[in-house]
Design an enzyme around this catalytic site. Sequence first.
Site, PDB file in Angstrom:
ATOM      1  N   HIS A 191       0.810  -1.219   0.000  1.00 50.33           N
ATOM      2  CA  HIS A 191       0.000   0.000   0.000  1.00 50.33           C
ATOM      3  C   HIS A 191       0.837   1.260   0.000  1.00 50.33           C
ATOM      4  CE1 HIS A 191      -3.907  -1.671  -0.299  1.00 50.33           C
ATOM      5  NE2 HIS A 191      -3.437  -2.688   0.405  1.00 50.33           N
ATOM      6  N   ARG A 297     -10.427   4.839  -3.279  1.00 53.96           N
ATOM      7  CA  ARG A 297     -10.154   3.981  -2.118  1.00 53.96           C
ATOM      8  C   ARG A 297     -10.680   4.654  -0.845  1.00 53.96           C
ATOM      9  NH1 ARG A 297      -5.161   2.473  -5.242  1.00 53.96           N
ATOM     10  NH2 ARG A 297      -5.104   0.190  -5.268  1.00 53.96           N
ATOM     11  N   ARG A 337     -15.238   2.680  -3.877  1.00 57.08           N
ATOM     12  CA  ARG A 337     -15.127   1.341  -3.300  1.00 57.08           C
ATOM     13  C   ARG A 337     -15.500   1.415  -1.826  1.00 57.08           C
ATOM     14  NH1 ARG A 337      -9.584  -1.752  -3.374  1.00 57.08           N
ATOM     15  NH2 ARG A 337      -8.906  -0.107  -1.954  1.00 57.08           N
ATOM     16  N   GLU A 435     -11.093 -10.246  -6.715  1.00 60.79           N
ATOM     17  CA  GLU A 435      -9.745 -10.240  -6.124  1.00 60.79           C
ATOM     18  C   GLU A 435      -9.424 -11.575  -5.477  1.00 60.79           C
ATOM     19  OE1 GLU A 435      -8.886  -6.241  -4.240  1.00 60.79           O
ATOM     20  OE2 GLU A 435     -10.885  -6.615  -3.439  1.00 60.79           O
ATOM     21  N   ASN A 458      -3.933  -6.736  -7.710  1.00 58.20           N
ATOM     22  CA  ASN A 458      -2.978  -6.705  -6.583  1.00 58.20           C
ATOM     23  C   ASN A 458      -3.296  -7.844  -5.619  1.00 58.20           C
ATOM     24  OD1 ASN A 458      -2.151  -4.333  -7.720  1.00 58.20           O
ATOM     25  ND2 ASN A 458      -3.311  -3.040  -6.319  1.00 58.20           N
ATOM     26  N   ASP A 459      -4.575  -7.975  -5.309  1.00 63.05           N
ATOM     27  CA  ASP A 459      -4.960  -9.051  -4.405  1.00 63.05           C
ATOM     28  C   ASP A 459      -5.148 -10.380  -5.137  1.00 63.05           C
ATOM     29  OD1 ASP A 459      -5.006  -8.125  -1.709  1.00 63.05           O
ATOM     30  OD2 ASP A 459      -6.624  -6.775  -2.276  1.00 63.05           O
ATOM     31  N   ARG A 469       1.564  -9.803  -1.045  1.00 66.76           N
ATOM     32  CA  ARG A 469       1.883  -8.717  -1.972  1.00 66.76           C
ATOM     33  C   ARG A 469       2.903  -7.728  -1.410  1.00 66.76           C
ATOM     34  NH1 ARG A 469      -3.841  -5.536  -2.362  1.00 66.76           N
ATOM     35  NH2 ARG A 469      -2.687  -3.639  -2.731  1.00 66.76           N
ATOM     36  N   CYS A 506      -8.386  -2.752 -12.044  1.00 74.23           N
ATOM     37  CA  CYS A 506      -7.952  -1.560 -11.301  1.00 74.23           C
ATOM     38  C   CYS A 506      -6.741  -1.857 -10.427  1.00 74.23           C
ATOM     39  CB  CYS A 506      -9.086  -0.974 -10.476  1.00 74.23           C
ATOM     40  SG  CYS A 506      -9.683  -2.084  -9.203  1.00 74.23           S
TER      41      CYS A 506
HETATM   42  C1  PEP Z   1      -6.351  -4.704  -5.905  1.00 71.68           C
HETATM   43  O1  PEP Z   1      -6.328  -5.541  -4.998  1.00 71.68           O
HETATM   44  O2  PEP Z   1      -5.878  -4.903  -7.041  1.00 71.68           O
HETATM   45  C2  PEP Z   1      -6.919  -3.375  -5.652  1.00 71.68           C
HETATM   46  C3  PEP Z   1      -7.071  -2.514  -6.635  1.00 71.68           C
HETATM   47  O3  PEP Z   1      -7.242  -3.057  -4.375  1.00 71.68           O
HETATM   48  P1  PEP Z   1      -6.144  -2.635  -3.272  1.00 71.68           P
HETATM   49  O4  PEP Z   1      -4.841  -2.530  -3.973  1.00 71.68           O
HETATM   50  O5  PEP Z   1      -6.595  -1.363  -2.685  1.00 71.68           O
HETATM   51  O6  PEP Z   1      -6.201  -3.797  -2.336  1.00 71.68           O
HETATM   52 MG    MG Z   2      -7.506  -5.220  -3.197  1.00 66.75          MG
END
Ligand code: PEP
Ligand code: MG
Length: 588
Positions: A191, A297, A337, A435, A458-459, A469, A506
Amino acid sequence: MTVVGLATARGFASGPVFVYRRDGDLSVPEYSIAPERVDGEIRRLDAAMAETARDIRELIDVLRNRTGRADVRVFECHLMLLDDGMLRGETERHISEELVNAEAAVRRTADRARSVFGKMSDPYFRERVRDLDDLERRILKVLAGHDRHLSFDLKEPSIVVADDLTPSETVQLPRDYVLGFATNGGSNTSHVALLARALAIPAVCGLGDITSKVSPGDMMLLDGTNGAVTIRPDAKTRRQFEELVRRKREQAAEAATGRVAGRLRDGGEVVICANVHPGVPVAGVKEYGAHGIGLYRSEYLWLDRDLEPTEEEQFEAYSSAARFVATLPGDASVTIRALDIGGDKLVRGISRREDNPFLGNRSIRYLLTHRDVMRRQLRAILRASAFGRVRIMYPMVSCVEELRDAAEVLGEVRRGLDAEGVAYDRDVPVGAMIEVPAAALNAATLAKYVRFFSIGTNDLVQYTMAADRGNESVAHLYQPLNPAVVKLVRMTVDAAKSNGISVGVCGESAADPIVGTYWAALGVDTLSMSPTYIPAISNVLSRLTRADLDEYAKVPGSLPGDATAGEVLDACRAWLVSKVGDLDGILI
Ligand code: PEP
Ligand code: MG
């Protein structure tokens, strides 16, 4: 000295280092100070030493009463060390002569004393090292404040060097003073990385033990595009770096002129949207030509405070985003979100300790078990929808019952607003983030309950590959183009298409010219990313036609069945380079 890490957030920075250490649960910032701040730092030191002495005296009293014995020698020894003029004198000297803050000065004094005591042959003195550790920690704790709020006392623009930074630590940094981030740990989708990108602050993560290689105030050159930092550079290296930055700036200006974000060579389009956080300026969304906000976010409203923001505070933030997208051309919307806390996004006073937070009661799971929080947020989002196009998106969906339950809560909220006669958009689209592998595998069913999917790679990558991650030691397994991940993305896209709903990506991989273009080739309608990343991928897309994308989609399938993610990536890169030319010049 140059240290290579991960190219986490593109861009370049040069400046003095601000070291931020977390010692267990203790935050210890170390930085250089201007001469006029010396007196203030010495006063802080004196106050902290006096408070530490008071604490120790109280502790001694308590121990005496409790045990009825005078078994308090250790603490008396700590008091002696504290009262000893040498300790204070030396620390003051570090502040006034080396121009560092009180924390850094305490560290230096303790380090020196430890090395002296540690070398002594008498075991009594060697044992004093532990007393010093204890005492140092006490003073640092007092300096840091008891409430564990951070003292990011950055007084000049600096590069923040840290072991790692949590999202809540990152949001407490005074942004105007952060030139860049360089961290020991972390990864490109942690993050901190996302926040750095959202704020257009260059970052290099995964640098190993960079915190032990620098001292506060050291000069650093940081290259977030290629993933390297140089410590204490000589004049020649500095000049070369400045030249590189100048060239990249020119390229950036060139890439942004006369190009419509996401427009293909044949006039087709991939919708390019921006990922933003509340509190981060949205100017970049317009500047880089994003179609709208593809990921808002919302949890960042929670991260720098102890309490849930009120419905009014939330409404204020969401409606300002809605008003902003109403000023963009076309049918731009903001996809808000719902609260995505948990995992590494912990909120003081709200998050509970869990053994496996990434697999815990997070995101939509948290909302469904805290329905008052959910209702307040949905009310604020719906009310904001009266001011601009708004979409609601649920994070971390893993099964159909979550969508059913969420629809029930949203229904209640709507009925409440109707009864009060409050205005809102009755056609607000509701979508699900994909995700979790279970959601991708079951996308055909989930598609019946929502109007859009947004794939959070990402997740999705971390859960598919079982690779944290944010953990640099498994970064090699963090593979967006692993055939398993690609299969899940394909399934999601196919399910969306056959149910007539839209689908976007995203996650950060959307911004990667090789990977994001591949998602577009698979049929994803929208790519949403940090605004500063828009020009590079738009540059790539502008050189391709839809027919090219169809051809690109077939590249991984043309490899042997046992091709690795690295081989897939290489083949994709080679194909892309053959079509659009050198990618290095495109990455700004
Ligand atoms: C993701 O998981 O790809 C996402 C966009 O959400 P975050 O990165 O905020 O977990
Ligand atoms: Mg995510």
